[in-house]
Design a protein around this motif. Structure first.
Motif, short mmCIF file in Angstrom:
data_model
loop_
_atom_site.label_atom_id
_atom_site.label_comp_id
_atom_site.label_asym_id
_atom_site.label_seq_id
_atom_site.Cartn_x
_atom_site.Cartn_y
_atom_site.Cartn_z
N UNK A 1 67.82 22.73 47.84
CA UNK A 1 66.47 22.18 48.01
C UNK A 1 66.03 22.15 49.47
N UNK A 2 66.98 22.10 50.38
CA UNK A 2 66.65 22.06 51.81
C UNK A 2 66.57 23.45 52.44
N UNK A 3 66.92 24.48 51.68
CA UNK A 3 66.91 25.85 52.19
C UNK A 3 65.68 26.57 51.69
N UNK A 4 64.93 27.11 52.62
CA UNK A 4 63.74 27.88 52.24
C UNK A 4 64.17 29.22 51.66
N UNK A 5 63.60 29.57 50.53
CA UNK A 5 63.94 30.79 49.82
C UNK A 5 63.67 32.03 50.68
N UNK A 6 64.56 33.00 50.59
CA UNK A 6 64.42 34.30 51.26
C UNK A 6 64.34 34.20 52.79
N UNK A 7 64.97 33.17 53.36
CA UNK A 7 64.94 33.00 54.81
C UNK A 7 66.24 33.46 55.46
N UNK A 8 67.37 33.22 54.80
CA UNK A 8 68.66 33.54 55.39
C UNK A 8 69.33 34.66 54.60
N UNK A 9 69.70 35.71 55.28
CA UNK A 9 70.27 36.89 54.63
C UNK A 9 71.61 36.60 53.95
N UNK A 10 72.29 35.53 54.35
CA UNK A 10 73.58 35.21 53.75
C UNK A 10 73.44 34.79 52.29
N UNK A 11 72.25 34.28 51.93
CA UNK A 11 72.01 33.82 50.56
C UNK A 11 71.27 34.89 49.77
N UNK A 12 71.45 34.85 48.45
CA UNK A 12 70.70 35.77 47.59
C UNK A 12 69.22 35.39 47.65
N UNK A 13 68.37 36.30 47.23
CA UNK A 13 66.93 36.03 47.27
C UNK A 13 66.51 34.95 46.28
N UNK A 14 67.38 34.60 45.33
CA UNK A 14 67.07 33.56 44.36
C UNK A 14 67.48 32.17 44.84
N UNK A 15 68.24 32.09 45.93
CA UNK A 15 68.76 30.80 46.41
C UNK A 15 67.73 30.13 47.31
N UNK A 16 67.52 28.85 47.08
CA UNK A 16 66.61 28.07 47.90
C UNK A 16 65.40 27.61 47.11
N UNK A 17 64.51 26.93 47.82
CA UNK A 17 63.34 26.34 47.18
C UNK A 17 62.13 26.48 48.10
N UNK A 18 61.01 26.82 47.54
CA UNK A 18 59.80 27.04 48.33
C UNK A 18 58.87 25.83 48.37
N UNK A 19 59.37 24.63 48.15
CA UNK A 19 58.50 23.45 48.13
C UNK A 19 57.90 23.19 49.50
N UNK A 20 58.52 23.70 50.54
CA UNK A 20 57.97 23.56 51.89
C UNK A 20 56.56 24.12 52.00
N UNK A 21 56.26 25.10 51.18
CA UNK A 21 54.93 25.71 51.20
C UNK A 21 53.83 24.74 50.76
N UNK A 22 54.20 23.65 50.14
CA UNK A 22 53.20 22.68 49.67
C UNK A 22 52.77 21.70 50.75
N UNK A 23 53.58 21.57 51.80
CA UNK A 23 53.28 20.61 52.86
C UNK A 23 52.09 21.10 53.67
N UNK A 24 51.16 20.21 53.89
CA UNK A 24 49.99 20.53 54.70
C UNK A 24 48.86 21.22 53.95
N UNK A 25 49.03 21.42 52.67
CA UNK A 25 47.98 22.05 51.87
C UNK A 25 47.00 20.99 51.40
N UNK A 26 45.79 21.40 51.13
CA UNK A 26 44.76 20.45 50.71
C UNK A 26 44.62 20.39 49.19
N UNK A 27 45.73 20.62 48.50
CA UNK A 27 45.72 20.52 47.04
C UNK A 27 45.62 19.06 46.62
N UNK A 28 45.14 18.84 45.40
CA UNK A 28 45.16 17.49 44.85
C UNK A 28 46.61 17.07 44.63
N UNK A 29 46.86 15.77 44.68
CA UNK A 29 48.22 15.24 44.52
C UNK A 29 48.84 15.71 43.20
N UNK A 30 48.06 15.72 42.15
CA UNK A 30 48.60 16.14 40.84
C UNK A 30 49.02 17.60 40.86
#
Length: 128
Positions: free
Chosen positions: A47-76
């Motif tokens: 959960x703390x690793x951004x997906x597709x950032x580190x070559x040591x991990x497979x492209x499926x490892x990690x989570x992209x929830x960081x992309x939600x920070x700073x967006x103007x989406x509704x809370x829901x």
């Protein structure tokens, strides 16, 4: 010196023990975890690793929830997307059978995630 000294064979659940502060080290060596503690350690790192950032991990490892920070989406919308991303990331682990009770708290630029993970033998709550 081996670059990858820890080999994790299939169907054996061993991992470096991670807590809220990162990997646990005693006497200069990583503390190893087994069973549910190994799954929890893996899940925290995932959960703390951004997906597709580190070559040591497979492209499926990690989570992209960081992309939600700073967006103007509704809370829901943020909560629904975070739920999907967390489940998608954690279900990549062959030892995790279910991810439930996902809660997302967004405050300023911080996203806090708590959820329960279930293995065949046990259930545990994690928070990052």
């Amino acid at each position: 010196m081996d670059i990858f000294p820890i080999v994790q064979p299939k169907n054996v659940n061993i991992d470096v023990l991670w807590d809220e502060n990162g990997p646990r080290v005693e006497n200069g060596k990583p503390v190893m975890a087994r069973g549910i503690m190994a799954v929890i350690s893996w899940a925290r790192r995932c959960l703390l690793t951004r997906k597709k950032t580190f070559l040591i991990f497979s492209s499926d490892y990690g989570c992209d929830v960081e992309n939600l920070i700073g967006k103007s989406y509704q809370q829901s919308t943020i909560e629904a997307e975070a739920l999907r991303l967390v489940k998608e990331a954690l279900m990549e682990n062959e030892f995790i059978d279910a991810v439930t009770d996902v809660k997302v708290e967004m405050k300023d630029s911080t996203l806090k995630i708590t959820c329960k993970i279930k293995t065949q033998e046990e259930e545990a709550e994690i928070s990052v």
